[in-house]
Design an enzyme around this catalytic site. Structure first.
Site, PDB file in Angstrom:
ATOM      1  N   GLY A  11      31.203  38.794  36.048  1.00 24.76           N
ATOM      2  CA  GLY A  11      32.029  37.519  36.917  1.00 24.76           C
ATOM      3  C   GLY A  11      31.487  36.528  37.126  1.00 24.76           C
ATOM      4  N   ALA A  12      31.295  35.962  36.171  1.00 25.75           N
ATOM      5  CA  ALA A  12      30.589  34.468  36.166  1.00 25.75           C
ATOM      6  C   ALA A  12      31.317  33.403  36.608  1.00 25.75           C
ATOM      7  CB  ALA A  12      30.168  34.094  34.585  1.00 25.75           C
ATOM      8  N   ALA A  13      32.868  33.535  36.217  1.00 23.06           N
ATOM      9  CA  ALA A  13      33.913  32.729  36.715  1.00 23.06           C
ATOM     10  C   ALA A  13      34.294  32.856  38.193  1.00 23.06           C
ATOM     11  CB  ALA A  13      35.136  32.661  35.925  1.00 23.06           C
ATOM     12  N   GLY A  14      33.882  33.653  38.862  1.00 20.69           N
ATOM     13  CA  GLY A  14      34.268  34.096  40.451  1.00 20.69           C
ATOM     14  C   GLY A  14      33.574  33.203  41.334  1.00 20.69           C
ATOM     15  N   ASN A 105      35.300  50.860  41.159  1.00 21.00           N
ATOM     16  CA  ASN A 105      34.423  50.221  40.669  1.00 21.00           C
ATOM     17  C   ASN A 105      33.313  50.975  39.728  1.00 21.00           C
ATOM     18  OD1 ASN A 105      34.081  47.254  41.328  1.00 21.00           O
ATOM     19  ND2 ASN A 105      34.359  48.039  43.564  1.00 21.00           N
ATOM     20  N   GLY A 130      27.850  42.965  43.212  1.00 25.80           N
ATOM     21  CA  GLY A 130      28.979  43.283  43.787  1.00 25.80           C
ATOM     22  C   GLY A 130      29.404  44.507  44.478  1.00 25.80           C
ATOM     23  N   ASN A 131      29.882  44.617  45.470  1.00 26.96           N
ATOM     24  CA  ASN A 131      30.107  45.688  46.598  1.00 26.96           C
ATOM     25  C   ASN A 131      31.032  46.739  46.107  1.00 26.96           C
ATOM     26  OD1 ASN A 131      28.178  44.479  48.467  1.00 26.96           O
ATOM     27  ND2 ASN A 131      29.870  43.068  48.852  1.00 26.96           N
ATOM     28  N   ASP A 159      21.554  39.946  53.962  1.00 26.94           N
ATOM     29  CA  ASP A 159      21.674  40.418  55.012  1.00 26.94           C
ATOM     30  C   ASP A 159      20.323  40.113  55.716  1.00 26.94           C
ATOM     31  OD1 ASP A 159      24.091  42.220  54.725  1.00 26.94           O
ATOM     32  OD2 ASP A 159      22.871  43.320  53.532  1.00 26.94           O
ATOM     33  N   HIS A 187      24.302  48.233  52.175  1.00 28.64           N
ATOM     34  CA  HIS A 187      24.867  46.814  52.512  1.00 28.64           C
ATOM     35  C   HIS A 187      26.187  47.093  52.870  1.00 28.64           C
ATOM     36  CE1 HIS A 187      26.177  42.683  52.047  1.00 28.64           C
ATOM     37  NE2 HIS A 187      27.050  43.008  51.473  1.00 28.64           N
TER      38      HIS A 187
END
Length: 323
Positions: A11-14, A105, A130-131, A159, A187
């Site tokens: 997800g490097a461009a997020g 996911n 990533g959640n 957190d 989380h």
């Protein structure tokens, strides 16, 4: 100068990826003398955006960056990886329940777990950002049977940082005054920020605040902080999440005598269900984390910990077919 450390980032461009890469490349994560190779994974529709991000990394002329690889194939991104930061995940869409998000996911983290198993270095340190991070971590770990389960962690450092900052503000101190604070569990909105073992300038934290503030204001504010940020800025935490990811990996590799919080595979410590990815208070030395022992837990704390444990067990059961 040593050999470059291979760091894979998904997800490097997020938004988080964009905030993260420049911190890594500057040496903030592994040190000012450690060369790195960035291995950046994105989905095919985001490859043009990733190309633009790489242009910016190049334009910074970071002396530590020896090479940058971009790909939409996990096998390429994870080849020889020493550190893997799994940032990319599908966000919750309109009408999606948490179980729908877990399922969506699940496929991503199943594939990535298998690719890590087959291509990453055996000593790879994997951080899932990533959640839903704990259960995504569980899925990836279970799909990498040749890797040590201890190689997989989920991020609760954000957190942890939020909890420290809000306590420091309440007592009129600074973050360096706080020690021993910990995040237990998932989380999610069930996490338990524990002040029972925390101190402010060496004195018990709960002597500095009222129990009503702790229960009615502090705990809910930490549990709901992510939602509050979305409501305020219109998008989720990015820079603070990237900062927490940098700190998590830095502490994991360089060590930390101070208590921090990490989501790790439970081995039954404090009576938690074995096998779930559970945030514990830990200390770190020689690249290995150890659960802090003999933490005082009163009935209030145990009830909060049980609530978050139950949620994690339900999440595990919901993705049992992927484990």
């Amino acid at each position: 100068m040593t050999d470059p450390v291979r760091i894979a980032v998904t997800g490097a461009a997020g938004q988080i990826g964009y905030a993260l890469l420049f911190r890594i490349a500057s040496g903030a994560m592994l040190g000012k003398d450690q060369p790195i190779e960035l291995k950046l994974l994105e989905i095919p529709p985001a490859m043009d955006a990733l190309r633009g991000v790489v242009m910016e990394v190049e334009d910074c002329a970071f002396p530590l960056v020896r090479n940058v690889v971009t790909t939409d194939q996990p096998e390429v991104a994870f080849e020889g990886a020493d550190v893997a930061m799994l940032v990319g995940s599908r966000p919750r869409g309109p009408g999606m329940e948490r179980k729908d998000l877990l399922e969506a996911n699940g496929a991503i983290f199943t594939q990535q777990g298998k690719a890590l198993n087959d291509h990453a270095a055996k000593h790879v340190k994997v951080l899932v950002v990533g959640n839903p991070a704990n259960t995504n971590c569980l899925i990836a770990q279970n799909n990498a049977p040749d890797l040590d389960p201890a190689n997989f962690t989920a991020m609760t450092k954000l957190d942890h940082n939020r909890a420290i900052a809000q306590l420091a503000r309440q007592v009129g101190g600074v973050v360096e005054d706080i020690d021993g604070l910990a995040i237990w569990g998932n989380h999610s909105s069930t996490m338990f920020p524990d002040l029972i073992g925390a101190t402010v300038k060496g004195k018990p934290a709960l002597e500095n605040v009222s129990q009503s503030w702790y229960e009615d204001e502090y705990i809910p504010s930490i549990q709901q902080r992510g939602a509050a940020i979305i409501a305020a800025r219109g998008s989720s935490s990015a820079a603070s999440a990237a900062n927490a990811a940098v700190e998590h990996v830095r502490e994991w590799i360089a060590g930390s005598d101070a208590v921090t919080s990490m989501g790790i595979r439970s081995s039954g410590q404090y009576g938690i269900e074995e096998g779930v990815i559970f945030s514990y208070p830990v200390t770190v030395s020689n690249g290995a984390y150890n659960v802090a022992e003999n933490r005082e837990l009163n009935d209030f704390a145990r009830s909060k910990i049980e609530t978050t444990e139950v949620e994690l067990i339900k999440e595990r059961d919901a993705v049992a077919h992927l484990l």
